[in-house]
Structures are given as structure tokens and as C-alpha cells.
Design a protein around this motif. Structure first.
Motif, PDB file in Angstrom:
ATOM      1  N   LEU A 247       4.849 -41.200  42.130  1.00 59.04           N
ATOM      2  CA  LEU A 247       5.885 -42.221  42.303  1.00 59.04           C
ATOM      3  C   LEU A 247       5.578 -43.469  41.477  1.00 59.04           C
ATOM      4  O   LEU A 247       6.454 -44.294  41.235  1.00 59.04           O
ATOM      5  N   ALA A 248       4.343 -43.616  41.052  1.00 64.85           N
ATOM      6  CA  ALA A 248       3.947 -44.775  40.252  1.00 64.85           C
ATOM      7  C   ALA A 248       2.928 -44.308  39.218  1.00 64.85           C
ATOM      8  O   ALA A 248       2.027 -43.529  39.522  1.00 64.85           O
ATOM      9  N   ASP A 249       3.096 -44.786  38.009  1.00 63.53           N
ATOM     10  CA  ASP A 249       2.258 -44.347  36.891  1.00 63.53           C
ATOM     11  C   ASP A 249       0.951 -45.140  36.870  1.00 63.53           C
ATOM     12  O   ASP A 249       0.699 -45.938  35.965  1.00 63.53           O
ATOM     13  N   ILE A 250       0.118 -44.915  37.881  1.00 62.14           N
ATOM     14  CA  ILE A 250      -1.126 -45.664  38.020  1.00 62.14           C
ATOM     15  C   ILE A 250      -2.256 -44.958  37.267  1.00 62.14           C
ATOM     16  O   ILE A 250      -2.525 -43.778  37.510  1.00 62.14           O
ATOM     17  N   PRO A 251      -2.939 -45.635  36.346  1.00 64.79           N
ATOM     18  CA  PRO A 251      -4.046 -44.999  35.619  1.00 64.79           C
ATOM     19  C   PRO A 251      -5.279 -44.839  36.500  1.00 64.79           C
ATOM     20  O   PRO A 251      -5.612 -45.705  37.294  1.00 64.79           O
ATOM     21  N   CYS A 252      -5.944 -43.711  36.370  1.00 66.21           N
ATOM     22  CA  CYS A 252      -7.160 -43.411  37.123  1.00 66.21           C
ATOM     23  C   CYS A 252      -8.134 -42.673  36.214  1.00 66.21           C
ATOM     24  O   CYS A 252      -7.751 -42.137  35.174  1.00 66.21           O
ATOM     25  N   ARG A 253      -9.384 -42.639  36.646  1.00 66.84           N
ATOM     26  CA  ARG A 253     -10.401 -41.875  35.929  1.00 66.84           C
ATOM     27  C   ARG A 253     -11.078 -40.926  36.904  1.00 66.84           C
ATOM     28  O   ARG A 253     -11.467 -41.333  38.001  1.00 66.84           O
ATOM     29  N   LEU A 254     -11.229 -39.692  36.501  1.00 71.46           N
ATOM     30  CA  LEU A 254     -11.946 -38.705  37.295  1.00 71.46           C
ATOM     31  C   LEU A 254     -13.312 -38.520  36.651  1.00 71.46           C
ATOM     32  O   LEU A 254     -13.428 -37.929  35.580  1.00 71.46           O
ATOM     33  N   VAL A 255     -14.330 -39.073  37.293  1.00 69.32           N
ATOM     34  CA  VAL A 255     -15.685 -39.057  36.731  1.00 69.32           C
ATOM     35  C   VAL A 255     -16.445 -37.894  37.343  1.00 69.32           C
ATOM     36  O   VAL A 255     -16.724 -37.876  38.545  1.00 69.32           O
ATOM     37  N   MET A 256     -16.805 -36.927  36.508  1.00 70.21           N
ATOM     38  CA  MET A 256     -17.439 -35.712  36.987  1.00 70.21           C
ATOM     39  C   MET A 256     -18.950 -35.898  37.133  1.00 70.21           C
ATOM     40  O   MET A 256     -19.580 -36.660  36.391  1.00 70.21           O
ATOM     41  N   GLU A 257     -19.528 -35.191  38.099  1.00 66.15           N
ATOM     42  CA  GLU A 257     -20.967 -35.198  38.290  1.00 66.15           C
ATOM     43  C   GLU A 257     -21.642 -34.433  37.147  1.00 66.15           C
ATOM     44  O   GLU A 257     -21.101 -33.442  36.639  1.00 66.15           O
ATOM     45  N   LYS A 258     -22.826 -34.875  36.765  1.00 63.83           N
ATOM     46  CA  LYS A 258     -23.520 -34.264  35.623  1.00 63.83           C
ATOM     47  C   LYS A 258     -23.839 -32.802  35.877  1.00 63.83           C
ATOM     48  O   LYS A 258     -23.841 -31.981  34.943  1.00 63.83           O
ATOM     49  N   TRP A 259     -24.135 -32.454  37.146  1.00 62.90           N
ATOM     50  CA  TRP A 259     -24.516 -31.065  37.424  1.00 62.90           C
ATOM     51  C   TRP A 259     -23.373 -30.087  37.174  1.00 62.90           C
ATOM     52  O   TRP A 259     -23.592 -28.864  37.074  1.00 62.90           O
ATOM     53  N   THR A 260     -22.123 -30.594  37.057  1.00 65.92           N
ATOM     54  CA  THR A 260     -20.984 -29.714  36.797  1.00 65.92           C
ATOM     55  C   THR A 260     -20.900 -29.299  35.335  1.00 65.92           C
ATOM     56  O   THR A 260     -20.012 -28.522  34.976  1.00 65.92           O
ATOM     57  N   GLN A 261     -21.780 -29.841  34.494  1.00 64.16           N
ATOM     58  CA  GLN A 261     -21.776 -29.540  33.050  1.00 64.16           C
ATOM     59  C   GLN A 261     -20.387 -29.770  32.455  1.00 64.16           C
ATOM     60  O   GLN A 261     -19.756 -28.851  31.932  1.00 64.16           O
ATOM     61  N   PRO A 262     -19.895 -31.015  32.546  1.00 60.52           N
ATOM     62  CA  PRO A 262     -18.519 -31.300  32.114  1.00 60.52           C
ATOM     63  C   PRO A 262     -18.236 -30.955  30.662  1.00 60.52           C
ATOM     64  O   PRO A 262     -17.096 -30.625  30.316  1.00 60.52           O
ATOM     65  N   GLY A 263     -19.261 -31.013  29.804  1.00 57.67           N
ATOM     66  CA  GLY A 263     -19.041 -30.653  28.406  1.00 57.67           C
ATOM     67  C   GLY A 263     -18.529 -29.238  28.248  1.00 57.67           C
ATOM     68  O   GLY A 263     -17.813 -28.927  27.285  1.00 57.67           O
ATOM     69  N   ALA A 264     -18.879 -28.380  29.192  1.00 56.76           N
ATOM     70  CA  ALA A 264     -18.420 -26.990  29.162  1.00 56.76           C
ATOM     71  C   ALA A 264     -17.264 -26.757  30.122  1.00 56.76           C
ATOM     72  O   ALA A 264     -16.256 -26.127  29.772  1.00 56.76           O
ATOM     73  N   THR A 265     -17.372 -27.283  31.360  1.00 51.11           N
ATOM     74  CA  THR A 265     -16.368 -26.969  32.380  1.00 51.11           C
ATOM     75  C   THR A 265     -15.018 -27.644  32.124  1.00 51.11           C
ATOM     76  O   THR A 265     -13.993 -27.180  32.628  1.00 51.11           O
ATOM     77  N   LEU A 266     -15.003 -28.718  31.357  1.00 51.44           N
ATOM     78  CA  LEU A 266     -13.735 -29.404  31.065  1.00 51.44           C
ATOM     79  C   LEU A 266     -13.102 -28.915  29.774  1.00 51.44           C
ATOM     80  O   LEU A 266     -12.005 -29.364  29.408  1.00 51.44           O
ATOM     81  N   LEU A 267     -13.788 -28.016  29.069  1.00 51.88           N
ATOM     82  CA  LEU A 267     -13.283 -27.537  27.790  1.00 51.88           C
ATOM     83  C   LEU A 267     -11.952 -26.798  27.979  1.00 51.88           C
ATOM     84  O   LEU A 267     -11.854 -25.875  28.795  1.00 51.88           O
ATOM     85  N   GLY A 268     -10.928 -27.203  27.252  1.00 56.19           N
ATOM     86  CA  GLY A 268      -9.610 -26.589  27.328  1.00 56.19           C
ATOM     87  C   GLY A 268      -8.651 -27.318  28.242  1.00 56.19           C
ATOM     88  O   GLY A 268      -7.428 -27.084  28.185  1.00 56.19           O
ATOM     89  N   LEU A 269      -9.153 -28.209  29.085  1.00 60.85           N
ATOM     90  CA  LEU A 269      -8.279 -28.913  30.020  1.00 60.85           C
ATOM     91  C   LEU A 269      -7.311 -29.850  29.297  1.00 60.85           C
ATOM     92  O   LEU A 269      -6.216 -30.125  29.791  1.00 60.85           O
ATOM     93  N   GLN A 270      -7.704 -30.298  28.091  1.00 57.66           N
ATOM     94  CA  GLN A 270      -6.849 -31.216  27.344  1.00 57.66           C
ATOM     95  C   GLN A 270      -5.542 -30.553  26.891  1.00 57.66           C
ATOM     96  O   GLN A 270      -4.592 -31.223  26.476  1.00 57.66           O
ATOM     97  N   ASP A 271      -5.464 -29.228  26.971  1.00 57.90           N
ATOM     98  CA  ASP A 271      -4.258 -28.519  26.545  1.00 57.90           C
ATOM     99  C   ASP A 271      -3.189 -28.475  27.637  1.00 57.90           C
ATOM    100  O   ASP A 271      -2.082 -27.992  27.389  1.00 57.90           O
ATOM    101  N   PHE A 272      -3.530 -28.973  28.823  1.00 59.40           N
ATOM    102  CA  PHE A 272      -2.565 -29.006  29.927  1.00 59.40           C
ATOM    103  C   PHE A 272      -2.025 -30.423  30.093  1.00 59.40           C
ATOM    104  O   PHE A 272      -2.760 -31.400  29.935  1.00 59.40           O
TER     105      PHE A 272
END
Length: 305
Positions: free
Chosen positions: A97-122
Motif C-alpha cells: 500500500l506504500a512504496d517504503i524502501p527496506c533492506r533485507l540483510v542476510m546472515e553470513k552463514w547463509t552464504q548470500p553470495g551463492a544463495t541470492l544468485l539469480g534473485l535479481q531476475d525476479f
């Protein structure tokens, strides 16, 4: 003589009254201090319980088979939401309902460099999270920590959604934050994915700052029913928040000046104008609790910003 005796009598009466007033004031003051102390003790106890619940929400949760004692699964936060809302009060009712900017900060143990790969295409993703700032922390803690005996619900079975103006439906028929398992789900728009930083930049979130994230899932239009023509909802949902819409949001000169003064401290907005535009969208739907909204005479005008 008589005049002097009368004056003395008046003075005595006045002194007596003043002394009685002082004693009464001291008693009232002592009672006020006692009540304040009790209130603070209760509040501190509740706050401590809420902190413990938030700590529990941030800690790994393991499900164990009752008969064998075998661990079935473990769940832990994969990250935390960073948002402009430091407190649950004032947080937007529904994220999109409102275009509020947020950040989702992932824990290091989730290996975000690998687990977030491809998410930018959605374009959008679902965020599953914990309602870690609920106000029923004590009841929730008792419910989830019960070792024996009948399981407790930990929340009200019937709740009053804002749109129903006091009427009640079952908690599973609503998106109320107070639930048997305080899990929330919000659809957000993906702005940027910084996999190397472990941060997903999104807009349209309705999270309190520091909210634990349980999972992220990409939005799939063909599966998530983005355009279901045969979708069915009750009448009280179909009006699309019309009953909560306010007549308008007006910014006073003082509020505009205050927002300009805060411009340098804004973490999620580039300018004060951008912040005011976002807050106007947030306030366009009555964010007050049902108790305050109905007690204040319904939807209408909340007040000047």
C-alpha cells in the motif's frame, strides 16, 4: 479583645486546614509513587518478557518428536529487516500500500553470495518473517514453552479485523500478527540485489526494524495467482481498504520544516520530499488501532501531520 481572639481563631483554623491539606497531599503523593512503581514493575516485567520472546525468535527453533525424542527439523532466522519503522506503532498496515524502501540483510552463514544468485531476475519476492514485536509476548511464551498438559493457543481464537469495526472472525481468516505461530508473509518489490554484500534492497515492506526473516521466496505469477479472475474473498475484504481510507493527509508548515531538518538523518530516503511522500501514502489508510480509531469517532480525519 474579641477582635484579636477572632483573628487567632481564624488563623488556627487556617493552619489546621493547611496541615490537613499537606498530610493529604503527602498521602496522595505516596500513593502515586507506589502506583507508579507498580506500573513500572509490571511494564519492566512485560518488556523483559517481550525481549526474551524476541531473543527466542532470533534463536534456532528445533522440533522434536514427542515419542522418540528425535529432532525433526531446525529453523533459524536467515536475516533481518532494516526499515524506517523503529516501532510497531505507525507501521504501514500492508506493505504494497506504500512504496517504503527496506533492506533485507542476510546472515553470513547463509552464504548470500551463492544463495541470492539469480534473485535479481525476479521483480517481486515473498518475505516470510517472525512477528517479533507482538504485544502478547507473555501468553505466547507460556504457550510455546509448555512442557506438558494441553497445548495452549497463545493468542485469541477470534479477532476483530480493522475493516469489520468490532465484528469478529477466526484468527486464521485474518492477517492478524497475534497468531499461534507468529509468522508473517509480505510481498515486496525487488529494487536491487547486492549478493556480495548480502543485502536485498526492496520496497513495499511492512516490517518493524530488526524483524527476523525466516525465508525468501520468488514471486511466480503463474503459481501465485497474480491475475485470478475467479478469486473469491468475503465482502469485508473486497472493498480494498475503503473503510480505512482517510479524507486526506495535510502537512503543517511546522511538520514540513521538521522533516527538512531531519533530512540529513534519513537512512532510507534520499530527500525529505521523498520521505513525506512515503509517509503520506502510509497515513492515507488509517494506521490507528481499532480501539483508538473507534474511540476517536471512526475513520475520517486523523489529524495534521
Amino acid at each position: 479583645g474579641p477582635p484579636m481572639e477572632a483573628l487567632v481563631s481564624v488563623v488556627v483554623v487556617l493552619v489546621t486546614l493547611i496541615a490537613a491539606l499537606v498530610v493529604a497531599l503527602r498521602k496522595k503523593s505516596a500513593e502515586l509513587r507506589r502506583m507508579t512503581s507498580l506500573r513500572m514493575s509490571e511494564r519492566n516485567g512485560r518488556t523483559a518478557a517481550e525481549k526474551r520472546l524476541r531473543a527466542m525468535a532470533s534463536a534456532p527453533i528445533t522440533a522434536t518428536d514427542v515419542d522418540s525424542g528425535t529432532s525433526l527439523w531446525t529453523m533459524r532466522p536467515v536475516g533481518y529487516c532494516r526499515t524506517p519503522f523503529p516501532d510497531r506503532r505507525g507501521t504501514v498496515r500492508q506493505g504494497m500500500l506504500a512504496d517504503i524502501p527496506c533492506r533485507l540483510v542476510m546472515e553470513k552463514w547463509t552464504q548470500p553470495g551463492a544463495t541470492l544468485l539469480g534473485l535479481q531476475d525476479f521483480s517481486h519476492l515473498w518475505v516470510l518473517f517472525i512477528f517479533s514485536h507482538n504485544t502478547n509476548a507473555v501468553a505466547q511464551m507460556k504457550a510455546i514453552s509448555r512442557k506438558s498438559g494441553p497445548m495452549s493457543l497463545g493468542c485469541k481464537a477470534m479477532v476483530s479485523p480493522p475493516r469489520l469495526n468490532g465484528a469478529k472472525v477466526g484468527v486464521f481468516s485474518t492477517r492478524a500478527p497475534h497468531r499461534p505461530n507468529p509468522i508473517g508473509m509480505t510481498l515486496v518489490k525487488v529494487t536491487k540485489v547486492a549478493a556480495d554484500e548480502g543485502v536485498v534492497y526492496v520496497s513495499g515492506g511492512d516490517f518493524v526494524d530488526g524483524t527476523p526473516i525466516v525465508d525468501l521466496k520468488p514471486h511466480l505469477p503463474y503459481a501465485d495467482g497474480a491475475s485470478l479472475d475467479n478469486a473469491r474473498v468475503p465482502p469485508w475484504v473486497a472493498d480494498h481498504l475503503g473503510c480505512l481510507a482517510v479524507r486526506g493527509v495535510t502537512w503543517s508548515d511546522a511538520a514540513v520544516a521538521a522533516s527538512e531538518a531531519l533530512a540529513r538523518r534519513l537512512r532510507f530516503f534520499a530527500t525529505a520530499d521523498e520521505w513525506r511522500a512515503s509517509m503520506t501514502r502510509v497515513l492515507s489508510f488509517d494506521i490507528r488501532s481499532q480501539h483508538r480509531r473507534l474511540g476517536g469517532g471512526g475513520g475520517g480525519e486523523i489529524g495534521r501531520a
